[in-house]
Design a protein around this motif. Structure first.
Motif, short mmCIF file in Angstrom:
data_model
loop_
_atom_site.label_atom_id
_atom_site.label_comp_id
_atom_site.label_asym_id
_atom_site.label_seq_id
_atom_site.Cartn_x
_atom_site.Cartn_y
_atom_site.Cartn_z
N LEU A 20 89.98 -95.23 63.31
CA LEU A 20 90.89 -94.11 63.57
C LEU A 20 91.32 -93.55 62.22
O LEU A 20 91.90 -94.27 61.40
CB LEU A 20 92.11 -94.59 64.35
N ASP A 21 91.02 -92.28 61.95
CA ASP A 21 91.44 -91.61 60.73
C ASP A 21 92.53 -90.61 61.05
O ASP A 21 92.37 -89.77 61.94
CB ASP A 21 90.26 -90.86 60.08
N LEU A 22 93.64 -90.69 60.33
CA LEU A 22 94.75 -89.75 60.49
C LEU A 22 94.86 -88.96 59.20
O LEU A 22 94.99 -89.53 58.13
CB LEU A 22 96.05 -90.51 60.76
N PHE A 23 94.80 -87.63 59.31
CA PHE A 23 94.79 -86.76 58.14
C PHE A 23 96.11 -86.02 58.02
O PHE A 23 96.61 -85.45 58.98
CB PHE A 23 93.64 -85.75 58.25
N HIS A 24 96.65 -86.01 56.82
CA HIS A 24 97.89 -85.29 56.53
C HIS A 24 97.51 -83.90 56.05
O HIS A 24 96.86 -83.75 55.03
CB HIS A 24 98.68 -86.04 55.45
N ASP A 25 97.94 -82.87 56.78
CA ASP A 25 97.51 -81.51 56.45
C ASP A 25 98.66 -80.59 56.03
O ASP A 25 98.55 -79.38 56.10
CB ASP A 25 96.74 -80.89 57.62
N SER A 26 99.77 -81.17 55.57
CA SER A 26 100.91 -80.34 55.15
C SER A 26 101.59 -80.99 53.96
O SER A 26 101.74 -82.20 53.91
CB SER A 26 101.91 -80.22 56.30
N TRP A 28 104.69 -79.95 53.18
CA TRP A 28 106.11 -79.73 53.44
C TRP A 28 106.64 -80.51 54.65
O TRP A 28 107.83 -80.70 54.78
CB TRP A 28 106.36 -78.24 53.69
N TYR A 29 105.77 -80.93 55.56
CA TYR A 29 106.21 -81.57 56.80
C TYR A 29 105.47 -82.88 57.02
O TYR A 29 104.50 -83.19 56.34
CB TYR A 29 105.95 -80.64 58.00
N GLU A 30 105.93 -83.63 58.02
CA GLU A 30 105.24 -84.85 58.41
C GLU A 30 103.86 -84.48 58.95
O GLU A 30 103.74 -83.58 59.76
CB GLU A 30 106.03 -85.62 59.48
N GLY A 31 102.83 -85.16 58.49
CA GLY A 31 101.47 -84.80 58.88
C GLY A 31 100.98 -85.48 60.14
O GLY A 31 100.22 -84.92 60.90
N TRP A 32 101.41 -86.74 60.36
CA TRP A 32 100.96 -87.46 61.53
C TRP A 32 101.98 -88.53 61.90
O TRP A 32 102.84 -88.89 61.09
CB TRP A 32 99.58 -88.10 61.31
N GLN A 33 101.88 -89.03 63.14
CA GLN A 33 102.70 -90.14 63.62
C GLN A 33 101.79 -91.11 64.34
O GLN A 33 100.90 -90.70 65.08
CB GLN A 33 103.77 -89.68 64.59
N LEU A 34 102.01 -92.39 64.13
CA LEU A 34 101.26 -93.44 64.83
C LEU A 34 102.28 -94.33 65.51
O LEU A 34 103.15 -94.92 64.86
CB LEU A 34 100.41 -94.24 63.84
N GLN A 39 107.99 -100.39 70.08
CA GLN A 39 108.64 -99.33 69.32
C GLN A 39 108.19 -99.32 67.86
O GLN A 39 108.95 -98.99 66.96
CB GLN A 39 110.15 -99.42 69.44
N PHE A 40 106.94 -99.67 67.60
CA PHE A 40 106.32 -99.58 66.29
C PHE A 40 106.02 -98.11 66.01
O PHE A 40 105.44 -97.43 66.83
CB PHE A 40 105.02 -100.41 66.31
N LEU A 41 106.44 -97.59 64.84
CA LEU A 41 106.23 -96.19 64.52
C LEU A 41 106.01 -96.04 63.02
O LEU A 41 106.79 -96.55 62.21
CB LEU A 41 107.45 -95.36 64.95
N VAL A 42 104.94 -95.34 62.64
CA VAL A 42 104.66 -94.98 61.26
C VAL A 42 104.52 -93.46 61.21
O VAL A 42 103.82 -92.88 62.02
CB VAL A 42 103.36 -95.64 60.73
N VAL A 43 105.21 -92.83 60.25
CA VAL A 43 105.19 -91.38 60.11
C VAL A 43 104.85 -91.04 58.67
O VAL A 43 105.46 -91.59 57.74
CB VAL A 43 106.56 -90.76 60.47
N SER A 44 103.87 -90.15 58.47
CA SER A 44 103.56 -89.71 57.10
C SER A 44 104.63 -88.73 56.65
O SER A 44 105.11 -87.91 57.41
CB SER A 44 102.19 -89.05 57.04
N THR A 45 105.02 -88.86 55.40
CA THR A 45 106.06 -87.99 54.84
C THR A 45 105.46 -87.10 53.76
O THR A 45 104.43 -87.44 53.17
CB THR A 45 107.20 -88.83 54.26
#
Length: 56
Positions: A20-26, A28-34, A39-45
């Motif tokens: 699974l590849d998650l790409f950050h495309d911004s 200025w904003y969060e790019g992805w959430q897993l 209630q496990f959560l990872v958010v790109s900043t």
């Protein structure tokens, strides 16, 4: 799991050889959430980082 900090992309390799590849495309904003069980959560900043939460 491999986190590429410069661009905040994430690669997750599962036991079944599924990738699974998650790409950050911004920049200025969060790019992805897993989100996962328990209630496990990872958010790109912005700027290449990430935030991690896990409630037990």
């Amino acid at each position: 799991m491999i986190h590429y900090e410069e661009i905040s992309d994430l690669t997750v390799v599962f036991d079944t050889e599924v990738i699974l590849d998650l790409f950050h495309d911004s920049s200025w904003y969060e790019g992805w959430q897993l989100q996962g069980p328990g209630q496990f959560l990872v958010v790109s900043t912005p700027g290449g980082g990430y935030s991690y939460w896990k409630n037990e």
